[in-house]
Enzyme design. Structure first.
Site, PDB file in Angstrom:
ATOM      1  N   ARG A  95     114.799 -41.170  80.888  1.00 15.53           N
ATOM      2  CA  ARG A  95     113.842 -40.069  80.908  1.00 15.53           C
ATOM      3  C   ARG A  95     114.010 -39.255  82.180  1.00 15.53           C
ATOM      4  O   ARG A  95     114.495 -39.738  83.196  1.00 15.53           O
ATOM      5  CB  ARG A  95     112.399 -40.606  80.805  1.00 15.53           C
ATOM      6  CG  ARG A  95     112.123 -41.298  79.472  1.00 15.53           C
ATOM      7  CD  ARG A  95     112.178 -40.287  78.331  1.00 15.53           C
ATOM      8  NE  ARG A  95     112.082 -40.887  77.014  1.00 15.53           N
ATOM      9  CZ  ARG A  95     113.091 -40.991  76.146  1.00 15.53           C
ATOM     10  NH1 ARG A  95     114.302 -40.588  76.484  1.00 15.53           N
ATOM     11  NH2 ARG A  95     112.912 -41.497  74.951  1.00 15.53           N
ATOM     12  N   CYS A  96     113.574 -38.007  82.089  1.00 13.43           N
ATOM     13  CA  CYS A  96     113.656 -37.055  83.191  1.00 13.43           C
ATOM     14  C   CYS A  96     113.107 -37.702  84.471  1.00 13.43           C
ATOM     15  O   CYS A  96     112.064 -38.352  84.421  1.00 13.43           O
ATOM     16  CB  CYS A  96     112.838 -35.816  82.821  1.00 13.43           C
ATOM     17  SG  CYS A  96     112.908 -34.502  84.030  1.00 13.43           S
ATOM     18  N   PRO A  97     113.821 -37.577  85.577  1.00 11.66           N
ATOM     19  CA  PRO A  97     115.004 -36.750  85.840  1.00 11.66           C
ATOM     20  C   PRO A  97     116.329 -37.507  85.741  1.00 11.66           C
ATOM     21  O   PRO A  97     117.369 -36.972  86.104  1.00 11.66           O
ATOM     22  CB  PRO A  97     114.778 -36.292  87.271  1.00 11.66           C
ATOM     23  CG  PRO A  97     114.149 -37.498  87.920  1.00 11.66           C
ATOM     24  CD  PRO A  97     113.252 -38.094  86.831  1.00 11.66           C
ATOM     25  N   ASP A 144     116.058 -37.741  75.370  1.00  5.96           N
ATOM     26  CA  ASP A 144     114.890 -37.223  76.081  1.00  5.96           C
ATOM     27  C   ASP A 144     114.727 -35.741  75.736  1.00  5.96           C
ATOM     28  O   ASP A 144     115.636 -34.952  75.993  1.00  5.96           O
ATOM     29  CB  ASP A 144     115.072 -37.392  77.587  1.00  5.96           C
ATOM     30  CG  ASP A 144     113.893 -36.892  78.395  1.00  5.96           C
ATOM     31  OD1 ASP A 144     112.886 -36.447  77.807  1.00  5.96           O
ATOM     32  OD2 ASP A 144     113.977 -36.931  79.641  1.00  5.96           O
ATOM     33  N   ASP A 176     116.701 -29.148  80.508  1.00  2.00           N
ATOM     34  CA  ASP A 176     117.316 -29.525  81.781  1.00  2.00           C
ATOM     35  C   ASP A 176     118.835 -29.397  81.811  1.00  2.00           C
ATOM     36  O   ASP A 176     119.393 -28.976  82.825  1.00  2.00           O
ATOM     37  CB  ASP A 176     116.931 -30.958  82.154  1.00  2.00           C
ATOM     38  CG  ASP A 176     115.449 -31.110  82.452  1.00  2.00           C
ATOM     39  OD1 ASP A 176     114.762 -30.072  82.628  1.00  2.00           O
ATOM     40  OD2 ASP A 176     114.973 -32.258  82.507  1.00  2.00           O
TER      41      ASP A 176
END
Length: 81
Positions: free
Chosen positions: A18-20, A45, A51
């Protein structure tokens, strides 16, 4: 478009991250690649739909292709410099 994804120089499996984390892994991997090589990123994600293209614009790498209609998402980028 799927043919574009069949012969990348490098592959990064970011499934479950998951981000980041996915973008951080992309950045680290791209740093070690020679200019002109491609990286296939496989992710699930939803934040990567924003992103990864943003990373390519900011870092001036080419987003060759993306498939984000269904999971897993796939992105193919080419290192530009």
């Amino acid at each position: 478009m799927s043919e574009l994804f069949s012969t990348p120089d490098h592959t990064l499996d970011a499934l479950g991250l998951r981000c980041p984390e996915p973008v951080m892994m992309v950045r680290k991997t791209v740093r070690t690649m020679p200019v002109g090589e491609t990286l296939l990123i496989i992710a699930d994600d939803p934040a990567t739909t924003r992103d990864i293209p943003g990373f390519c614009r900011f870092m001036e790498h080419e987003l060759v292709a993306q498939e984000t209609e269904a999971l897993p998402y796939r992105y193919l980028i080419r290192k530009s410099h």
